[in-house]
Structure formats: structure tokens, C-alpha cells
Design a protein around this motif. Structure first.
Motif, PDB file in Angstrom:
ATOM      1  N   VAL A 154       0.841  -1.207   0.000  1.00  0.00           N
ATOM      2  CA  VAL A 154       0.000   0.000   0.000  1.00  0.00           C
ATOM      3  C   VAL A 154       0.872   1.252   0.000  1.00  0.00           C
ATOM      4  O   VAL A 154       0.637   2.189  -0.770  1.00  0.00           O
ATOM      5  CB  VAL A 154      -0.968  -0.004   1.205  1.00  0.00           C
ATOM      6  N   LEU A 157       2.645   1.872  -3.401  1.00  0.00           N
ATOM      7  CA  LEU A 157       1.708   2.398  -4.390  1.00  0.00           C
ATOM      8  C   LEU A 157       1.387   3.859  -4.111  1.00  0.00           C
ATOM      9  O   LEU A 157       1.333   4.686  -5.029  1.00  0.00           O
ATOM     10  CB  LEU A 157       0.426   1.563  -4.399  1.00  0.00           C
ATOM     11  N   GLU A 158       1.186   4.182  -2.846  1.00  0.00           N
ATOM     12  CA  GLU A 158       0.891   5.575  -2.490  1.00  0.00           C
ATOM     13  C   GLU A 158       2.050   6.501  -2.840  1.00  0.00           C
ATOM     14  O   GLU A 158       1.853   7.538  -3.483  1.00  0.00           O
ATOM     15  CB  GLU A 158       0.579   5.681  -0.993  1.00  0.00           C
ATOM     16  N   HIS A 162       0.371   6.034  -7.457  1.00  0.00           N
ATOM     17  CA  HIS A 162      -0.546   5.174  -8.198  1.00  0.00           C
ATOM     18  C   HIS A 162      -2.013   5.308  -7.791  1.00  0.00           C
ATOM     19  O   HIS A 162      -2.881   4.734  -8.443  1.00  0.00           O
ATOM     20  CB  HIS A 162      -0.102   3.711  -8.120  1.00  0.00           C
ATOM     21  N   PHE A 163      -2.294   6.045  -6.719  1.00  0.00           N
ATOM     22  CA  PHE A 163      -3.680   6.258  -6.328  1.00  0.00           C
ATOM     23  C   PHE A 163      -4.225   7.571  -6.888  1.00  0.00           C
ATOM     24  O   PHE A 163      -5.408   7.859  -6.741  1.00  0.00           O
ATOM     25  CB  PHE A 163      -3.828   6.241  -4.804  1.00  0.00           C
ATOM     26  N   THR A 164      -3.358   8.351  -7.522  1.00  0.00           N
ATOM     27  CA  THR A 164      -3.770   9.629  -8.083  1.00  0.00           C
ATOM     28  C   THR A 164      -4.882   9.404  -9.112  1.00  0.00           C
ATOM     29  O   THR A 164      -4.771   8.545  -9.980  1.00  0.00           O
ATOM     30  CB  THR A 164      -2.571  10.341  -8.739  1.00  0.00           C
ATOM     31  N   MET A 166      -7.791   8.211  -8.620  1.00  0.00           N
ATOM     32  CA  MET A 166      -8.622   7.029  -8.365  1.00  0.00           C
ATOM     33  C   MET A 166      -9.688   7.281  -7.302  1.00  0.00           C
ATOM     34  O   MET A 166     -10.394   6.359  -6.919  1.00  0.00           O
ATOM     35  CB  MET A 166      -7.747   5.852  -7.917  1.00  0.00           C
ATOM     36  N   VAL A 168      -9.244   7.574  -4.245  1.00  0.00           N
ATOM     37  CA  VAL A 168      -8.868   6.732  -3.111  1.00  0.00           C
ATOM     38  C   VAL A 168      -8.113   7.604  -2.124  1.00  0.00           C
ATOM     39  O   VAL A 168      -7.179   8.311  -2.494  1.00  0.00           O
ATOM     40  CB  VAL A 168      -7.962   5.561  -3.573  1.00  0.00           C
ATOM     41  N   PRO A 170      -5.464   7.511   0.426  1.00  0.00           N
ATOM     42  CA  PRO A 170      -4.426   6.555   0.851  1.00  0.00           C
ATOM     43  C   PRO A 170      -4.393   6.328   2.357  1.00  0.00           C
ATOM     44  O   PRO A 170      -4.146   5.197   2.798  1.00  0.00           O
ATOM     45  CB  PRO A 170      -3.129   7.197   0.362  1.00  0.00           C
ATOM     46  N   LEU A 173      -7.215   3.921   3.110  1.00  0.00           N
ATOM     47  CA  LEU A 173      -6.859   2.600   2.600  1.00  0.00           C
ATOM     48  C   LEU A 173      -5.831   1.924   3.502  1.00  0.00           C
ATOM     49  O   LEU A 173      -5.959   0.744   3.839  1.00  0.00           O
ATOM     50  CB  LEU A 173      -6.321   2.713   1.170  1.00  0.00           C
TER      51      LEU A 173
END
Length: 184
Positions: A154, A157-158, A162-164, A166, A168, A170, A173
């Protein structure tokens, strides 16, 4: 302070120069990544010749090793402080995330894409064992390993963005992942 602890001006200057070199290296890594680290560019930035820099670091790998050791030591100290304060897995997870967010490039240096051609000496990566030992004091080995790998997934990815886009959050999550791992 004893005589053995007193540093000569030359020793203090050497430590200062090594600290400046490492700061320039960290700045370079933040801009272009660890694989683009250039000793000549660092020397130029510091107003010294390339060969002069080699008095402080034998080569690029020696500098990277020093930066990696610093990063592992910082994280191990963070975990030791949390553990000594009685932290349980959720607090250790929060300490990891806070540490990573405080300096994402330092995190990515040790947990991101490996630097091509670089192999850390065993005594360097051994420092990372201290972090796992803090988890093993509060979790069973299989749980600690699962906890560690999922949280790094996690976080990686943050930090890589990669959550940009989305929708989401972070932080949410990460908290949900921690909760699922500790059974809350």
C-alpha cells in the motif's frame, strides 16, 4: 568528553563534508532517482573536483551504501522508539507510514526499485532486521511477514503516486489494511 572522544578539526571537517555530500546525493535522488546519482555532479555542486570527492567516498556504491544505512537506521530507530513506548501493530504501522511520508525518497531508496548494478553489503541490510524484530515482539512470524508485505504494498503504491485520480484516500486505505491485518 574524554580525549578519545574529542575530534580533531580535520575529523570534524571530514564529517561535515560527508554530510554535505550525502545531502546533495539525497537532493539528486529526489530529483532524478537513485540510478541517476552522479558523483561528478555532486562534486561540481559542492565546488570541488570529481577526484576530490573520492577522498570522502570511494565510489558511487559507497555513497549509496551510506545513504541506505542512514535510511535503515532511521527506520529502525523509529520502530525502536515506538516499541519502547509499548506500540502494538497499529501504532507500528502508523510509525512506518509517518516515516515514509516524511521522506518518500528515503523510503523508495530502500524499498523501491533497486539501483541497477548496486548490491548492498550484508551488514547494511542487516540493520533492516531490527525493524522486523520489533514486529516479531508483538506478532507471530507469519503474521509479521504478512503485515510487513501488505503494508509496504500500500505504501509503495501511495508514494509512487498510483492512487492519483482514483478517488482513493491513501490514509483510509492504509488504515483499513491495518485493521484487516490485526482483526479489528
Amino acid at each position: 568528553m574524554t580525549n578519545a572522544e574529542v575530534k580533531t578539526p580535520r575529523e570534524r571537517y571530514r564529517e561535515q563534508m560527508r554530510a554535505e555530500i550525502k545531502q546533495c546525493a539525497r537532493d539528486q535522488i529526489a530529483t532524478a532517482g537513485a540510478s541517476a546519482l552522479s558523483l561528478n555532479a555532486i562534486a561540481k555542486h559542492l565546488g570541488m573536483s570529481g577526484p576530490a570527492l573520492y577522498r570522502y567516498y570511494a565510489n558511487r556504491d559507497a555513497l549509496i551504501t551510506d545513504l541506505i544505512r542512514d535510511a535503515y537506521r532511521s527506520l529502525a530507530d523509529t520502530f525502536r522508539t515506538a516499541r519502547d513506548a509499548g506500540a502494538q501493530p497499529p501504532e507500528l504501522a502508523a510509525a512506518l507510514r509517518d516515516w515514509a511520508l516524511a521522506d518518500p525518497h528515503r523510503y523508495l531508496l530502500i524499498y523501491g526499485t533497486p539501483v541497477p548494478g548496486y548490491h548492498a553489503p550484508a551488514d547494511t541490510t542487516a540493520i533492516s532486521d531490527e525493524v522486523m524484530h520489533a514486529l516479531l515482539e508483538v506478532m507471530l512470524p507469519a503474521q509479521a511477514l504478512t503485515f510487513w508485505t501488505r503494508l509496504h504494498g500500500v505504501l509503495s503504491l501511495e508514494l509512487a503516486g498510483h492512487f492519483t485520480g482514483m478517488s482513493v484516500d491513501p490514509a483510509t486505505l492504509f488504515a483499513n489494511e491495518v485493521n484487516s491485518l490485526v482483526g479489528e
